[in-house]
Write a protein that holds these residues in place. Sequence first.
Motif, PDB file in Angstrom:
ATOM      1  N   GLY A  18       0.995  -1.568  -0.301  1.00 51.61           N
ATOM      2  CA  GLY A  18       0.062  -0.138  -0.269  1.00 51.61           C
ATOM      3  C   GLY A  18       0.886   1.010   0.036  1.00 51.61           C
ATOM      4  N   THR A  19       2.144   0.822  -0.019  1.00 51.77           N
ATOM      5  CA  THR A  19       2.915   2.058   0.354  1.00 51.77           C
ATOM      6  C   THR A  19       3.204   3.040  -1.620  1.00 51.77           C
ATOM      7  N   THR A  20       2.441   4.599  -1.465  1.00 54.14           N
ATOM      8  CA  THR A  20       2.593   5.409  -2.817  1.00 54.14           C
ATOM      9  C   THR A  20       3.966   6.267  -3.070  1.00 54.14           C
ATOM     10  N   GLU A  21       3.616   6.939  -4.498  1.00 55.93           N
ATOM     11  CA  GLU A  21       4.879   7.587  -4.260  1.00 55.93           C
ATOM     12  C   GLU A  21       4.692   8.414  -2.784  1.00 55.93           C
ATOM     13  N   ASP A  22       3.434   9.389  -3.217  1.00 58.07           N
ATOM     14  CA  ASP A  22       3.173   9.780  -1.742  1.00 58.07           C
ATOM     15  C   ASP A  22       4.124   9.958  -0.388  1.00 58.07           C
ATOM     16  N   HIS A  23       4.099   8.978  -0.195  1.00 58.18           N
ATOM     17  CA  HIS A  23       4.955   8.743   0.811  1.00 58.18           C
ATOM     18  C   HIS A  23       6.287   8.658   0.593  1.00 58.18           C
ATOM     19  N   ILE A  24       7.310   8.551  -0.072  1.00 55.89           N
ATOM     20  CA  ILE A  24       8.125   9.046  -0.513  1.00 55.89           C
ATOM     21  C   ILE A  24       8.600  10.339  -0.282  1.00 55.89           C
ATOM     22  N   LYS A  25       7.451  11.216  -1.645  1.00 53.73           N
ATOM     23  CA  LYS A  25       7.507  12.565  -1.993  1.00 53.73           C
ATOM     24  C   LYS A  25       7.008  13.822  -1.253  1.00 53.73           C
TER      25      LYS A  25
END
Length: 370
Positions: free
Chosen positions: A114-121
């Motif tokens: 469930g990790t998305t791009e938002d979680h790293i940006k």
Amino acid sequence: MSEMLRAPVEVKYADELDYLASVDTDPKPFSWRLSPRMVRLFVLGSERADGLDRVIPQKWFGDRSFVERSIVTLASDRGLLLIGDPGTGKSWLAELLAAAICRNSTLVVQGTAGTTEDHIKYSWNVSMVIGRGQSRESMIPSPIMTAMEQGVIGRFEELTRSTSDVQDALISILSEKYVSIPELDHDNIVFAKPGFSIIATANSRDRGVNDLSSALKRRFNFVRIPVVTNKRSEAEIVRFRTEELLRRHRIEVEVPPTLLDILLQSFADLRTAAAGATSDDEKLESALSTAEQIGVLEDAILHSQFFGDRALRAETLAGSLMGSLARRSPEDLAILNKYLHGVVEPRAKQDGGGWEGFLDGGRQAIAALS
């Protein structure tokens, strides 16, 4: 400061880190709080030859070269990927390194499906966007972006559990060292400050879940953490980590050496059996890792404290081991029962001692679980 269930390394060992900083005269890369030599010393412990006037205890038990290569990688501005089987201490080493280098080990992204791009940006504070529009103030930076802005270490746990989209986004961060914010007209690029890097961990048993692309692999230096096979080293790890965990309960207990030997030998026996198995049904679902040994021992000690006479006994240890490892029924129960009758029972007849109590406790646990 209020009590914490699990204090981060930089809080737990703040006194040590302050002391090492006060005596550190070596050059430091970027904005590091300690020099590479002092980082290694913090992780692996001090020796008489280090010339310190206080002892720094060892916190990670493993090959010295793995720690040195990890430190050199982070000093070279490359990402570090710690890869190995479950329970080999990857996350613990990552936390120790981050705490020693920048006094902040909490900028962590947990990789999942469930990790998305938002979680790293970044993401947005919806209420602020509605009221004031999109701006830097209404933006919520990820732990990785925060690490970039502060010039410190960001951590990414279980990298291979995240999808290819997330991994691709990480490539640009590691390559370009900046993140663009296309929603903004001004102040729309976050540049990484010197000292920024990423320590990622990956479970070698997750191969095939979301394999890393060759492009992402090139952005990391790999350090493979092997399973601990040396009995003495594993005993030190189990004892050290168990004592740390029990301090949360204000429990100080001495683990009888004979029972620690029984625990280590049991896991060694079960690993050997798993290595010789010809099908998954003949293997325990458990990884039989050092971390699981720690969990078994902690469980047994707590059971003895709360429901026994506070003395750890072989019967209690066996019950905790069976209860922790019997995850499938009937497959795991059958494997453990076979181990009791084929290995533990002959050993109890020959050696006696704690093995007799371990056999009795194991039989009782199997009967209760069946």
